[in-house]
Motif scaffolding. Structure first.
Motif, short mmCIF file in Angstrom:
data_model
loop_
_atom_site.label_atom_id
_atom_site.label_comp_id
_atom_site.label_asym_id
_atom_site.label_seq_id
_atom_site.Cartn_x
_atom_site.Cartn_y
_atom_site.Cartn_z
N GLU A 131 0.85 -1.19 0.00
CA GLU A 131 0.00 0.00 0.00
C GLU A 131 0.89 1.24 0.00
N THR A 132 0.76 2.05 -1.04
CA THR A 132 1.62 3.22 -1.18
C THR A 132 0.90 4.49 -0.74
N LEU A 133 1.69 5.44 -0.25
CA LEU A 133 1.12 6.72 0.16
C LEU A 133 0.65 7.52 -1.04
N ASP A 134 1.56 7.83 -1.94
CA ASP A 134 1.22 8.58 -3.15
C ASP A 134 0.95 7.60 -4.27
N GLN A 135 -0.32 7.27 -4.48
CA GLN A 135 -0.68 6.27 -5.48
C GLN A 135 -0.79 6.84 -6.88
N VAL A 136 -0.63 8.14 -7.01
CA VAL A 136 -0.49 8.74 -8.34
C VAL A 136 0.94 8.57 -8.81
#
Length: 462
Positions: free
Chosen positions: A251-256
């Motif tokens: 799970e990533t913080l900045d998914q953009v």
């Protein structure tokens, strides 16, 4: 796996919120505001004082070690109710809910219309049981002067191992507090999930889940965090036709900047494949179309398809201290009923919640046009989410039945319930009443190599 009226000398914050622009998100809070975290506010930004009627009490630290029931003797045990003497003060039903409408969400009121004969809300004495480890308080205070939104609100910098925005200026900051809230460092739990049909039938699916909340790595810091803040591994144990399937997610913080990464192990083919881009309104396979990827945990993933507006605070009856729902004396059939879970085992209390409204951006695609989120002020967890379709019609209402896992301590959900008002079906995650062990927490996470695709293959072959 969470929603709002500051008082006295901080009331000006709320009145000014509506005129803040995105440029304001980069502004630091003032020294006077920071001092409030040691005076008028709790260490994570809630109001210490109770409300004017006394129905919401003062926060005095939440559940402490001395409050833990003596019958709780070991990790993994189901959590005994610390308030066994409490009885409902009254019950809200279809016959009287309009009297309490100012303290109900539109989604809750819709449930009375949808299930007038069976849905009700037992209202209990409000207990501000929310508490957290001292290092969360310490780090939150530090974060308050350094955290800033970056990349158009798709991430933040200047914060680690605590809430980034205890005195939020806008809806995005509130939302990030929910996304990275403390739920332990490493957890392992078995649970049953179920999609309940109109007639009450369901097929239980048993999962073994592990999550390493890398954002809270006790041996790390912001520079070692990177963009992955949760490592998640799930194994399907039952029914037999699904048993052995595995899912690994970063799970990533900045998914953009870096979309969520997922791998699945297919037990039939005995191979690992990269899962497709699982994000936004992608339906969850095991939830029978009732839950989207970003519905998980009431909201997760990237916030970039919605404009988020902080509406202020309200006093709402939210699910709280729901220890009866995790009792090992209950069976799955005791909880899962036609239309909704059994209200006899639920508990609602009056609490202040932050209200954040997300409206779909022009030119963006999503099955929801609007989502209204209600976040518990004492944990930053979303307790209720009201969701509207592209016509602007109320479609779904999701509720997290909160309790304090007091051996940590942390306030998190016991059950997550996702109602589809149009289909008259619902999905429940977190059922563990019939499990021998409930949930175990550890401050010593596995090595990150444990959460690698190669390890997934080895685990699948056992």
């Amino acid at each position: 796996m969470s929603h709002i009226n500051f008082i006295n000398n901080i009331s000006f914050i709320i009145s000014a919120i509506s005129i803040f622009t995105i440029k304001i998100t980069l502004a630091e809070i003032s020294p006077q505001e920071v001092e409030l975290l040691e005076t008028n506010l709790t260490p994570i930004g809630a109001e210490k004082k109770g409300n004017s009627t006394g129905k919401i009490p003062e926060w005095t630290g939440g559940i402490k070690k001395t409050d833990i029931p003596v019958t709780f003797t070991k990790p993994g045990q189901h959590y005994p109710d610390p308030y066994p003497q409490d009885k409902p003060l009254f019950t809200i039903t279809v016959n009287n809910f309009k009297r309490y409408s100012k303290n109900l969400t539109k989604g809750q009121m819709a449930l009375f219309y949808s299930y007038p004969k069976t849905f009700n809300m037992p209202i209990y004495k409000s207990r501000r049981s929310g508490s957290l480890p001292s290092f969360i308080y310490k780090n939150t205070y530090k974060n308050s002067t350094t955290a800033k939104l970056i990349n158009n609100g798709n991430g933040f910098t200047g914060a680690y191992a605590g809430f980034p925005f205890p005195i939020p200026k806008n809806g995005l900051e509130v939302l990030w507090n929910h996304i990275v809230r403390y739920r332990g460092i490493y957890i392992k739990r078995k649970q049953v999930i179920a999609s309940v049909h109109r007639n009450g039938n369901y097929t239980p699916i048993t999962l073994l889940q592990e999550a390493y909340f890398h954002y809270y790595n006790p041996h790390g810091n912001e520079s070692t965090l990177g963009n992955v803040y949760i490592y998640y591994l799930s194994e399907t144990l039952a029914p037999a036709r699904l048993a052995g399937s595995l899912l690994l997610t970063f799970e990533t913080l900045d998914q953009v900047k870096q979309p969520r990464l997922s791998w699945a192990y297919d037990v039939g083919q005995r191979r690992i494949r990269r899962a497709p881009n699982a994000s936004y309104d992608t339906p969850i396979d095991l939830a029978d179309g009732l839950v989207t990827i970003d519905d998980v945990d009431m909201f997760s993933g990237s916030p970039n398809r919605f404009d988020w507006k902080l509406k202020g605070k309200q006093e709402i009856f939210i699910p709280y201290n729901n220890y009866k729902l995790v009792s090992p004396s209950l069976k799955n059939n005791d909880i899962l009923k036609v239309g909704h879970i059994n209200p006899d085992y639920t508990r609602y209390e009056l609490h202040r919640v932050w209200v954040v409204e997300g409206t779909l951006k022009k030119g963006k695609r999503h099955i929801y046009f609007q989502r209204t989120l209600y976040l518990d002020e004492d944990s930053w967890g979303i307790a209720i989410a009201d969701l509207y379709d592209i016509r602007g019609k109320l479609w779904r209402v999701n509720m997290a039945y909160l309790l304090n896992y007091y051996d940590q301590p942390t306030t998190w959900t016991s059950l997550d319930v996702y109602h589809d008002l149009q289909a008259r079906r619902y999905f429940v995650g977190g059922i563990a009443n019939e499990m021998k062990n409930y949930i175990t927490f550890s401050n010593i996470p596995p090595n990150k190599s444990y959460f690698r695709p190669a390890a997934l293959r080895q685990k699948g072959r056992r």
